[in-house]
Design an enzyme around this catalytic site. Sequence first.
Site, PDB file in Angstrom:
ATOM      1  N   ASP A  90       0.984  -1.330   0.044  1.00 45.15           N
ATOM      2  CA  ASP A  90       0.015  -0.133  -0.183  1.00 45.15           C
ATOM      3  C   ASP A  90       1.021   1.216  -0.022  1.00 45.15           C
ATOM      4  O   ASP A  90       1.977   1.149  -0.596  1.00 45.15           O
ATOM      5  CB  ASP A  90      -0.877   0.001   1.412  1.00 45.15           C
ATOM      6  N   HIS A 121      -3.563   6.348   3.908  1.00 45.18           N
ATOM      7  CA  HIS A 121      -4.271   5.084   3.405  1.00 45.18           C
ATOM      8  C   HIS A 121      -3.998   3.948   3.923  1.00 45.18           C
ATOM      9  O   HIS A 121      -4.685   2.946   4.386  1.00 45.18           O
ATOM     10  CB  HIS A 121      -4.234   5.183   1.710  1.00 45.18           C
ATOM     11  N   SER A 332     -10.868  -0.211  -1.294  1.00 45.83           N
ATOM     12  CA  SER A 332      -9.623  -0.433  -0.502  1.00 45.83           C
ATOM     13  C   SER A 332      -9.874  -1.137   0.892  1.00 45.83           C
ATOM     14  O   SER A 332      -9.341  -1.994   1.341  1.00 45.83           O
ATOM     15  CB  SER A 332      -8.861   0.848  -0.331  1.00 45.83           C
TER      16      SER A 332
END
EC number: 3.4.21.-
Length: 446
Positions: A90, A121, A332
Amino acid sequence: MHRIFLITVALALLTASPASAITPPPIDPGALPPDVTGPDQPTEQRVLCASPTTLPGSGFHDPPWSNTYLGVADAHKFATGAGVTVAVIDTGVDASPRVPAEPGGDFVDQAGNGLSDCDAHGTLTASIIAGRPAPTDGFVGVAPDARLLSLRQTSEAFEPVGSQANPNDPNATPAAGSIRSLARAVVHAANLGVGVINISEAACYKVSRPIDETSLGASIDYAVNVKGVVVVVAAGNTGGDCVQNPAPDPSTPGDPRGWNNVQTVVTPAWYAPLVLSVGGIGQTGMPSSFSMHGPWVDVAAPAENIVALGDTGEPVNALQGREGPVPIAGTSFAAAYVSGLAALLRQRFPDLTPAQIIHRITATARHPGGGVDDLVGAGVIDAVAALTWDIPPGPASAPYNVRRLPPPVVEPGPDRRPITAVALVAVGLTLALGLGALARRALSRR
């Protein structure tokens, strides 16, 4: 028994496609990239790091709606992920006592180790997978006893040294992260001995303008079929290059998943059933409007109004948008819930292969009316059912075309740019920020 039969029959359609339709490319094991960390080229940080935040009036005493919807607390009666390692490929992870990620490698910054998240994120996805509980709030990850390894593979904050920003088209501005580096990250994670790999990223391109992603296909095959890793990927969010695919044509019953109608390819999601591709739903259980459709979508999980742990280890539910905080959302995070479930299953059923873990997740999902569709695949995951139902283990390996291929031929001409450039997006970041300009450009392997 009736429900299991319906799902088993429907799952046969997940990999079936007409001979004339688009299908995932055959995998060439000979294209496996080396196990080398570091960026494709030297990079430098151009943007300040982002941090998640909270919406006004938020309270986190109760468990997130997503945990309640999926039955996470009940699932912990059977497994907590102990003894299982999950690699999070990621934007990096900001480690904290509640998100105790360990360094797994950095493909963005040559001097990094994966434990820095400038994009707000990777930390969120990691916390959903294996965040630890605390007495101060109701948040806990799906597999709170799992070990986390962070591999930073992409970042909006970094760009190649010497690259020039395009103020008229931010999407054309180079940024750190590519299909090449994603392939290397998958190989590296697999060689670290992980049991699950989470990839909350997606690259989209038109069917008429394919790219060379042989290294990515080879790396996924290596992780799954050689190293025995369950690979979970996001289905992707609409926006930019990710133009929504049309629904299957009911007048062509021989193509129930709509392979003939695919207009946008999403990678690595379309490597299903080798990977487990995850779409998103909202709090009503309906498919998220932004979740990319496709015949490769296997299952779905919560993707809206997400609560996670931020860089300090405290609950967050928003990112900063142009006009203030906006709720966290994106496929995600749906993928992260499924990776957490995969970790629980790897603990409870240590002898199952990756294909059998995927089969258990899909066969026990809350399937839609038709058994399977292009929005949620076999349905929304059911954590307790996946952990407890008595079902056949399924085939030991996924049906997939693996063979050595000749080198791809790239035709020169006016379409060369679309053939060699796609947007590799951490699917959740762009949607949550509400900034389409955050889509990154990433070169595929030539």
